[in-house]
Design an enzyme around this catalytic site. Structure first.
Site, PDB file in Angstrom:
ATOM      1  N   HIS A 261     -11.338 -98.717  45.047  1.00 56.02           N
ATOM      2  CA  HIS A 261     -11.027 -99.144  46.414  1.00 56.02           C
ATOM      3  C   HIS A 261      -9.627 -99.725  46.512  1.00 56.02           C
ATOM      4  O   HIS A 261      -8.872 -99.435  47.422  1.00 56.02           O
ATOM      5  CB  HIS A 261     -11.987-100.257  46.842  1.00 56.02           C
ATOM      6  CG  HIS A 261     -13.306 -99.764  47.283  1.00 56.02           C
ATOM      7  ND1 HIS A 261     -14.426 -99.829  46.501  1.00 56.02           N
ATOM      8  CD2 HIS A 261     -13.679 -99.184  48.439  1.00 56.02           C
ATOM      9  CE1 HIS A 261     -15.434 -99.327  47.155  1.00 56.02           C
ATOM     10  NE2 HIS A 261     -15.024 -98.920  48.340  1.00 56.02           N
TER      11      HIS A 261
ATOM     12  N   ARG B 235     -10.021 -83.137  45.401  1.00 51.36           N
ATOM     13  CA  ARG B 235     -10.945 -83.286  44.265  1.00 51.36           C
ATOM     14  C   ARG B 235     -12.293 -83.755  44.813  1.00 51.36           C
ATOM     15  O   ARG B 235     -12.562 -84.958  44.874  1.00 51.36           O
ATOM     16  CB  ARG B 235     -10.412 -84.321  43.273  1.00 51.36           C
ATOM     17  CG  ARG B 235      -9.191 -83.879  42.474  1.00 51.36           C
ATOM     18  CD  ARG B 235      -8.809 -84.959  41.485  1.00 51.36           C
ATOM     19  NE  ARG B 235      -7.908 -84.490  40.454  1.00 51.36           N
ATOM     20  CZ  ARG B 235      -6.579 -84.660  40.488  1.00 51.36           C
ATOM     21  NH1 ARG B 235      -6.019 -85.275  41.502  1.00 51.36           N
ATOM     22  NH2 ARG B 235      -5.832 -84.216  39.494  1.00 51.36           N
TER      23      ARG B 235
ATOM     24  N   ARG C  51     -11.562 -78.065  46.159  1.00 55.31           N
ATOM     25  CA  ARG C  51     -12.005 -77.574  44.852  1.00 55.31           C
ATOM     26  C   ARG C  51     -13.481 -77.881  44.722  1.00 55.31           C
ATOM     27  O   ARG C  51     -13.920 -78.983  45.035  1.00 55.31           O
ATOM     28  CB  ARG C  51     -11.214 -78.288  43.760  1.00 55.31           C
ATOM     29  CG  ARG C  51     -11.670 -77.904  42.375  1.00 55.31           C
ATOM     30  CD  ARG C  51     -10.802 -78.510  41.332  1.00 55.31           C
ATOM     31  NE  ARG C  51     -11.048 -79.930  41.162  1.00 55.31           N
ATOM     32  CZ  ARG C  51     -10.378 -80.694  40.294  1.00 55.31           C
ATOM     33  NH1 ARG C  51      -9.406 -80.169  39.574  1.00 55.31           N
ATOM     34  NH2 ARG C  51     -10.659 -81.960  40.177  1.00 55.31           N
TER      35      ARG C  51
ATOM     36  N   GLU D 251      -6.480 -73.430  34.209  1.00 55.73           N
ATOM     37  CA  GLU D 251      -6.280 -74.661  33.437  1.00 55.73           C
ATOM     38  C   GLU D 251      -6.858 -74.556  32.028  1.00 55.73           C
ATOM     39  O   GLU D 251      -6.901 -75.528  31.295  1.00 55.73           O
ATOM     40  CB  GLU D 251      -6.860 -75.865  34.188  1.00 55.73           C
ATOM     41  CG  GLU D 251      -8.275 -75.683  34.696  1.00 55.73           C
ATOM     42  CD  GLU D 251      -8.776 -76.861  35.529  1.00 55.73           C
ATOM     43  OE1 GLU D 251      -8.148 -77.933  35.515  1.00 55.73           O
ATOM     44  OE2 GLU D 251      -9.825 -76.708  36.173  1.00 55.73           O
TER      45      GLU D 251
ATOM     46  N   ASP E 283      -5.160 -80.273  32.509  1.00 61.72           N
ATOM     47  CA  ASP E 283      -6.066 -79.688  31.520  1.00 61.72           C
ATOM     48  C   ASP E 283      -5.389 -78.605  30.690  1.00 61.72           C
ATOM     49  O   ASP E 283      -5.626 -78.510  29.487  1.00 61.72           O
ATOM     50  CB  ASP E 283      -7.312 -79.124  32.214  1.00 61.72           C
ATOM     51  CG  ASP E 283      -8.312 -80.219  32.508  1.00 61.72           C
ATOM     52  OD1 ASP E 283      -8.525 -81.063  31.623  1.00 61.72           O
ATOM     53  OD2 ASP E 283      -8.862 -80.251  33.624  1.00 61.72           O
TER      54      ASP E 283
ATOM     55  N   CYS F  39      -1.180 -77.771  40.770  1.00 63.14           N
ATOM     56  CA  CYS F  39      -1.681 -79.027  41.330  1.00 63.14           C
ATOM     57  C   CYS F  39      -1.873 -80.088  40.252  1.00 63.14           C
ATOM     58  O   CYS F  39      -2.382 -81.164  40.517  1.00 63.14           O
ATOM     59  CB  CYS F  39      -2.971 -78.792  42.106  1.00 63.14           C
ATOM     60  SG  CYS F  39      -4.277 -78.112  41.094  1.00 63.14           S
TER      61      CYS F  39
HETATM   62  C1  PEP Z   1      -5.555 -80.403  36.286  1.00 60.45           C
HETATM   63  O1  PEP Z   1      -6.305 -80.255  35.311  1.00 60.45           O
HETATM   64  O2  PEP Z   1      -4.317 -80.274  36.227  1.00 60.45           O
HETATM   65  C2  PEP Z   1      -6.111 -80.800  37.587  1.00 60.45           C
HETATM   66  C3  PEP Z   1      -5.363 -80.831  38.671  1.00 60.45           C
HETATM   67  O3  PEP Z   1      -7.418 -81.153  37.629  1.00 60.45           O
HETATM   68  P1  PEP Z   1      -8.008 -82.576  37.154  1.00 60.45           P
HETATM   69  O4  PEP Z   1      -6.835 -83.491  36.898  1.00 60.45           O
HETATM   70  O5  PEP Z   1      -8.866 -83.055  38.274  1.00 60.45           O
HETATM   71  O6  PEP Z   1      -8.757 -82.206  35.932  1.00 60.45           O
HETATM   72 MG    MG Z   2      -8.433 -80.059  35.612  1.00 62.26          MG
END
Ligand code: PEP
Ligand code: MG
Length: 580
Positions: free
Chosen positions: A191, A298, A334, A433, A457, A504
């Site tokens: 928060h 997300r 996503r 990823e 990732d 992203c």
């Molecule tokens: C990533 O893996 O770059 C991504 C944007 O997803 P997350 O950080 O939520 O795993």
């Molecule tokens: Mg990811």
């Protein structure tokens, strides 16, 4: 002078005096009572609960008046908790059993409860422990006839240093006086982080034990851009940060002129700049920084609340809110990326040796189609309120992508049969990823309307370096030749198939990487909204030609350390970048 590193929760540079705010610092006395006094203690408790409820109702009215109904909603759960029969029974039972004064009993029962919740792998439950703590302190304060220090009454500019902040404190604190927040606890989705971002207060959280190091009145520098906190800086550091602060403020004022300009290179390539969000409350900053859409929503943070994985209506309302809030700009939601470090009950019960390589994201969804379908239904129903794009995470090969499409088609057919409308054309893409997806991106591109590269990732899986492990952070290297080569393969394969390729992961919002990404041919960058202006500025002063030449030189280099050093020197020399 001491330097600490935490989670960069809200950007900005601020220098001010520390104010230690520690609601935990009071001790609750313990004394024994006689059996005949038990009823008297219960009466005291009931009275304190009544006063606390009156106080919460007044607070609620005040927040609704000054903010909105939405922001006051958390107080409803506080009010519910106050009158929760299970909680009350537990207190009475303990009171009868230990025959000790009621304030001690309340604290004891709450401590046990908070400890249990904090031990849960479920982020939502851990964050709820703060609400319970908040309510119990209110009751104990009334029992002990103590005045609660009110952050609303602060009359001096300061940096709040605290183990943890309660949501009510964050919302009601005097925002003109609180120049920054430094906290032992908290993550980017707590928060406090969300509210600090929306109020524009620089914050570094997750510092573990900084409250033990700071004294009231100490000078503190918060560098919210890099998650850095400096305690009692020497003159040289102070001067450096005063300079950086001026630069930062100057940059912020440039926002106004950049907001109306496109992200276009000097030689005319248009780049789409979008924002990553975790909750709809972030929409305000998405607009402040003129994002052209949401590149990554997300969604898992929404369903990590118990029961919500099956709550189609709650998800639908949240998606609709974001789609409507973006006023026709594209919103990429996503599908659930649970597992790994983002646990929900279902997964938490199953011990995994390697959760990051385990039952995650699309793997979970394809097995738990009941949960997956609820989410897809909610998304499709919301699609008529804006421009929805659906994105599947952690795709490792074509089979998963095809299976995910099959479930989506099934859900579409079900909605059609029920006469429920959804948008005609909804682009469906996938995250790249996992290295196997990168290497087969030519195959995946035939089944995807767009790619979005998740470097967080992709880097961890390519170099086999856990993104959350502090011991090996120096190995987590976005400019590793293997990572650059994989990104190039993905972009080239996407373009050959005629689909746009975005990014992203955090790399998209790192100014040091911008020219490399332009050289690699990315079409879209998505990042935390506050990073957008700086990236736009670089894009607008670069050319694709120089970016390609720069990349060409890097691709010939062998060591990631050499590449990293070369890139930093070149970028800081060529562009006006705030040095880390
Ligand atoms: C990533 O893996 O770059 C991504 C944007 O997803 P997350 O950080 O939520 O795993
Ligand atoms: Mg990811």
């Amino acid at each position: 002078m001491k330097e600490f590193h935490g989670i960069s929760a809200s950007p900005g540079i601020v220098i001010s005096k520390a104010f230690l705010y520690n609601e935990d610092s009071f001790s609750v006395p313990r004394y024994e009572i006689k059996e005949e006094d038990i009823e008297h203690e219960i009466l005291r408790y009931k009275k304190a609960v009544k006063v606390a409820a009156g106080e919460l109702n007044n607070l609620k009215k005040k927040i609704i008046k000054e903010h909105s109904d939405d922001e006051a909603r958390f107080l409803d759960s506080h009010l519910l908790m106050l009158h929760d029969p299970i909680f009350t029974d537990q207190i009475y039972e303990k009171l009868r059993h230990v025959q000790t004064n009621i304030e001690w009993v309340v604290q004891n029962v709450v401590n046990d409860l908070v400890e249990k919740l904090n031990g849960s792998p479920d982020l939502y439950l851990r964050e709820r422990s703060m609400d319970i703590d908040d309510v119990s302190k209110r009751i104990i304060n009334h029992l002990m006839k103590r005045e609660r220090i009110s952050l609303a009454d602060l009359a001096m500019e300061l940096i709040l240093v605290t183990p943890d902040l309660l949501p009510s404190d964050t919302l009601l604190m005097n925002k003109r006086m609180v120049k920054g927040i430094v906290m032992d606890a908290g993550g980017r989705t707590s928060h406090t982080a969300i509210l600090a971002r929306s109020f524009g207060i620089p914050a570094v959280l997750g510092l573990r034990s900084i409250t033990r190091e700071v004294k009231n009145g100490d000078t503190i520098i918060i560098d919210g851009l890099h998650g850095r906190v400096i305690l009692e800086p020497d003159n040289e550091t102070l001067e450096k940060y005063l300079r950086l602060q001026m630069e930062y403020l100057k940059r912020e004022s440039e926002l106004i002129y950049l907001n109306n300009l496109p992200a276009e290179t000097q030689d005319g390539k248009k780049i789409f700049l979008k924002a990553n969000i975790e909750v709809s409350e972030e929409l305000e900053s998405v607009h402040t920084y003129s994002a052209e859409g949401i590149g990554l929503f997300r969604s898992e943070f929404l369903i990590m609340r118990p029961g919500q994985e099956n709550d189609e209506e709650a998800q639908f309302l949240e998606y609709r809110k974001v789609l409507e809030g973006m006023e026709g700009a594209p919103v990429t939601i996503r599908t659930l990326d649970v597992g790994g470090d983002k646990l929900i009950h279902e997964i938490a019960q199953k011990e995994e040796k390697n959760p990051l390589l385990g039952w995650r994201a699309i793997r979970f969804c394809l097995e738990r189609k009941d949960i997956f379908k609820v989410q897809l239904r909610a998304m499709l129903r919301a699609s008529v309120y804006g421009q929805l794009r659906i994105m599947f995470p952690m795709i490792s090969g074509i089979e998963e992508l095809e299976s995910a499409h099959e479930v989506l088609d099934e859900v579409k057919a079900e909605l059609k049969a029920e006469g429920i409308a959804y948008a005609d054309h909804i682009p469906v893409g996938c995250m790249i990823e996992v290295p196997s997806a990168a290497m087969t991106s030519d195959i995946l591109a035939r089944k995807a309307d767009f790619f979005s590269i998740g470097t967080n990732d992709l880097i961890q899986y390519t170099i086999a370096v856990d993104r959350g492990n502090e011991k090996i952070t120096s190995m987590y290297e976005p400019f590793h030749p293997a990572v650059l080569r994989l990104i190039k393969i993905i972009v080239d394969n996407g373009h050959k198939a005629g689909i746009p390729v975005g990014m992203c992961g955090e790399m998209a919002g790192d100014p040091i990487a911008t020219v490399i990404l332009l050289g690699l041919g990315l079409d879209e960058f998505s990042m935390s909204a506050f990073s957008l202006p700086e990236i736009k500025k670089i894009i607008r002063s670069a050319t694709i030609l120089e970016a390609e030449e720069f990349l060409g030189a890097l691709m010939d280099m062998k060591s990631f350390r050499d590449i990293d050093r070369y890139v930093r020197i070149w970028m800081e020399d060529r562009f006006d970048i705030i040095k880390g």
